[in-house]
Every structure is written in structure tokens, then in C-alpha cells.
Scaffold this motif. Sequence first.
Motif, PDB file in Angstrom:
ATOM      1  N   ASN A   8      20.830 -20.839  -9.360  1.00 55.90           N
ATOM      2  CA  ASN A   8      19.607 -21.617  -9.154  1.00 55.90           C
ATOM      3  C   ASN A   8      19.092 -22.149 -10.472  1.00 55.90           C
ATOM      4  O   ASN A   8      19.381 -21.595 -11.521  1.00 55.90           O
ATOM      5  CB  ASN A   8      18.534 -20.717  -8.526  1.00 55.90           C
ATOM      6  N   PRO A   9      18.260 -23.207 -10.414  1.00 55.98           N
ATOM      7  CA  PRO A   9      17.609 -23.642 -11.655  1.00 55.98           C
ATOM      8  C   PRO A   9      16.723 -22.507 -12.189  1.00 55.98           C
ATOM      9  O   PRO A   9      16.311 -21.629 -11.426  1.00 55.98           O
ATOM     10  CB  PRO A   9      16.745 -24.822 -11.218  1.00 55.98           C
ATOM     11  N   LEU A  10      16.435 -22.560 -13.485  1.00 53.94           N
ATOM     12  CA  LEU A  10      15.603 -21.510 -14.088  1.00 53.94           C
ATOM     13  C   LEU A  10      14.224 -21.485 -13.454  1.00 53.94           C
ATOM     14  O   LEU A  10      13.680 -22.526 -13.110  1.00 53.94           O
ATOM     15  CB  LEU A  10      15.372 -21.806 -15.573  1.00 53.94           C
ATOM     16  N   ILE A  11      13.670 -20.289 -13.338  1.00 58.44           N
ATOM     17  CA  ILE A  11      12.247 -20.181 -13.012  1.00 58.44           C
ATOM     18  C   ILE A  11      11.547 -19.957 -14.341  1.00 58.44           C
ATOM     19  O   ILE A  11      11.847 -18.984 -15.049  1.00 58.44           O
ATOM     20  CB  ILE A  11      12.016 -19.021 -12.042  1.00 58.44           C
ATOM     21  N   ASP A  12      10.662 -20.873 -14.696  1.00 62.12           N
ATOM     22  CA  ASP A  12      10.029 -20.786 -16.019  1.00 62.12           C
ATOM     23  C   ASP A  12       8.573 -20.356 -15.875  1.00 62.12           C
ATOM     24  O   ASP A  12       7.722 -21.135 -15.450  1.00 62.12           O
ATOM     25  CB  ASP A  12      10.142 -22.145 -16.730  1.00 62.12           C
ATOM     26  N   LEU A  13       8.310 -19.094 -16.223  1.00 62.91           N
ATOM     27  CA  LEU A  13       6.944 -18.557 -16.124  1.00 62.91           C
ATOM     28  C   LEU A  13       6.340 -18.359 -17.511  1.00 62.91           C
ATOM     29  O   LEU A  13       5.337 -17.663 -17.667  1.00 62.91           O
ATOM     30  CB  LEU A  13       6.950 -17.211 -15.387  1.00 62.91           C
ATOM     31  N   SER A  14       7.011 -18.964 -18.519  1.00 67.59           N
ATOM     32  CA  SER A  14       6.487 -18.783 -19.875  1.00 67.59           C
ATOM     33  C   SER A  14       5.168 -19.536 -19.966  1.00 67.59           C
ATOM     34  O   SER A  14       4.981 -20.552 -19.287  1.00 67.59           O
ATOM     35  CB  SER A  14       7.486 -19.300 -20.913  1.00 67.59           C
ATOM     36  N   ARG A  15       4.276 -18.994 -20.768  1.00 65.28           N
ATOM     37  CA  ARG A  15       2.962 -19.630 -20.895  1.00 65.28           C
ATOM     38  C   ARG A  15       3.158 -21.035 -21.432  1.00 65.28           C
ATOM     39  O   ARG A  15       3.811 -21.236 -22.449  1.00 65.28           O
ATOM     40  CB  ARG A  15       2.093 -18.848 -21.887  1.00 65.28           C
ATOM     41  N   LYS A  16       2.614 -22.011 -20.695  1.00 69.77           N
ATOM     42  CA  LYS A  16       2.777 -23.383 -21.177  1.00 69.77           C
ATOM     43  C   LYS A  16       1.693 -23.659 -22.211  1.00 69.77           C
ATOM     44  O   LYS A  16       0.622 -24.152 -21.912  1.00 69.77           O
ATOM     45  CB  LYS A  16       2.665 -24.369 -20.012  1.00 69.77           C
ATOM     46  N   THR A  17       1.977 -23.265 -23.427  1.00 69.70           N
ATOM     47  CA  THR A  17       0.994 -23.515 -24.481  1.00 69.70           C
ATOM     48  C   THR A  17       1.504 -24.662 -25.313  1.00 69.70           C
ATOM     49  O   THR A  17       2.696 -24.930 -25.340  1.00 69.70           O
ATOM     50  CB  THR A  17       0.869 -22.301 -25.406  1.00 69.70           C
ATOM     51  N   ASN A  18       0.598 -25.339 -25.976  1.00 71.40           N
ATOM     52  CA  ASN A  18       1.101 -26.288 -26.947  1.00 71.40           C
ATOM     53  C   ASN A  18       1.327 -25.518 -28.249  1.00 71.40           C
ATOM     54  O   ASN A  18       0.864 -24.391 -28.416  1.00 71.40           O
ATOM     55  CB  ASN A  18       0.127 -27.460 -27.123  1.00 71.40           C
ATOM     56  N   GLY A  19       2.071 -26.090 -29.152  1.00 69.72           N
ATOM     57  CA  GLY A  19       2.396 -25.422 -30.411  1.00 69.72           C
ATOM     58  C   GLY A  19       1.152 -24.976 -31.160  1.00 69.72           C
ATOM     59  O   GLY A  19       1.152 -23.934 -31.828  1.00 69.72           O
TER      60      GLY A  19
END
Length: 335
Positions: A8-19
Motif C-alpha cells: 500500500n502507499p505510505l500512511i504518513d502521520l508525521s507532524r506536518k510542520t514547516n521547517g
Amino acid sequence: MLLQSTTNPLIDLSRKTNGTQDRAEFAKHVADGLSQHPKKLSSRYFYDAKGSKLFQQIMDLPEYYLTRAEYSLMQRHRSAMVRAFAAGGFFHLVDLGAGDALKTKLLLQELERQQKPFDYVPMDISGSAMQELSKDLQQAHPDLHVQAVVAEYITGLQWLEQHLTERKVVLFLGSNIGNFEREEGLEFISQIRRHLQPGDLFLLGVDLTKDPDIILAAYNDASGVTAAFNLNLLERINRELGGNFDLDDFKHFALYDPQLGVMKSFLVSQCEQEVYLEANQARYSFAAWEAIHTESSHKYTLPQATEMGRSAGFELVTSYLDEKGGFADMLFKAI
Ligand code: AVI
């Protein structure tokens, strides 16, 4: 007898922060750590691109026995491990901090060889590592159902509990538990337990107490790779936070306390000095020979690790040891 033949495609639960947000968090961590007495910085900041490369080199060092010990332990016991995992029928094999899954691949091959029904759920905070692993597994194990998750440990575990209803076998390998202080380690394993059901299994990689000279050499190698790994934290601060650390003014120092079973790494200031950090617009002063604590690597006896598992709500099923008896993969069952 595998469930599906898909990756399956990745499940991305990483915090969507900007740099900017990441940088602010790092700057705050450094400000707090360098204003304390004694000074400390967290080893979680070791792993930028350069630090991750250096860690790969560490794992190949003659002195750094841990990775080889666990790999050979897996080769030795994988057949029994797989039988224990699969005794209750289908299961999700969850790999916390999977990385390149070098050791887990031994289990995947054995699970397929024994035709056990399972799917594979690698989890890691590195999106690129999960991308590469998924691609790699698609080629090497085309029939294996893989669902890679990009997440911090706890977020990943929450997802697991909400989305995967069947039996779970959770791997936490590589003696990563050693980088938590003892109480934090217990709390972390308790968190894992809270996201599992009774009967689920948990395989914990533990570096055991042994001759202090062997442990010390592993964190103070002759070629200086571990020193570079430790010093890269200051380089990272210079790069990302506009610091002006002079790396020649600091040295890597490692010591092992055989009573507490903990390896500690430090960066020691070789002179009295001040360091400026643009990100905080602040100066931090160091006395000559003042040290920053950068990492703990805890070693356990088998009874200590068994007790930690018990306090977290697991019972020990069995401990798989390498031939020297210096490293254990301990299989626990959630009660
Ligand atoms: C990732 N972790 C288990 C390593 C360890 O052994 O504590 C990190 C490391 N630090 C210095 N060498 C390796």
C-alpha cells in the motif's frame, strides 16, 4: 498463505510542520539544555542526514558488537521465533523504528518459508526510509502485504490500535530501549502495552550487561566514528541554528558505570569559552572541562528486563540469546 499481494502507499502521520517550527523546537531544546547545570542535549537530535550515515558506519565497526549480535541471534533463533509468533494464526507484524529492517528481513524470509499468515507494518519517523523499504520489499517479497507507516512511536501505536483489529506481534529491536532513561523506558513499554490486547506479543531487543571494557570500546571506537557521531550534534547546531561551536574545542568522552549498567556519552569543553547561537540570539558559557551529557545507553540484566516487562503488563514467554549471551531478544506476551 498470505493475505494479499500488495504494497500500500505510505500512511504518513508525521507532524506536518514547516521547517520553521522544527527549527524553533530544536532551538528551544538547545537553549534549555545548555542553560542547565549539568548541561545536556538529547540524543534524538543525532540523526540528521550526516548523523544517520555515521550511525550506519558505527554498526559496521569491529567494536560495536550490538548489531552483529542481534543479527546472529536472529539467524540462530528465527525458526523458533516464527513458530511462537504464528501459533495463534494470522497476525500483524509491527516493526517500531524499522529503518532498513535489516534484521526483520530474516524473520520475513522465515515466515514466508514456513508459509505463515501475516502482514508487515513497518513504522518509522523517516519517510524516505519507509519509502525505500516498501520499494525494496515489493521486489524481494512480491507476495507480502506491506503497510508502512511514517510516524513517531506513540502516534503510530494509536493508529495501530484504531486500524488493525487482528492479533499483533510488535518488534522493538536494536537495543533502542537503552536510549531511554530507566523510568522512561518502563513508561514507553507501558505505552506499547496500553495499545495492545491480551495475548498480543512483544519482542524487545536488549543489550545485556557484560565486561565493561567491551561495552566501553563499543562507544569509544579506535577509529573515532562514535566521536564524530557525537560531535555532529554541535555541527548540526551550527548548521541549523547558526551556532559558532568550534569542534576542535570539544572532545567526545564516554564512560560506563557497571553498577548502574549505563553507558554515558559526553561532549567536553576543553577550554573556558562562550558559544553564540543566532537562533536564540544568546550566548552560552562553558567552564574549562565542563561537559554536555548527550546520550545514555542502558544495559540490562535478564531479570531487570523481565521485571520491566512485567511492570508494564507483560509476561515473559522466552528469551532468545546470541551465542555469547551478551544480547537478548525477549519475547513478552500482553496479559
Ligand atoms: C540507537 N542506539 C541503540 C545506539 C546505542 O547503542 O545506544 C546509538 C549509539 N550511540 C553510540 N553508538 C551507537
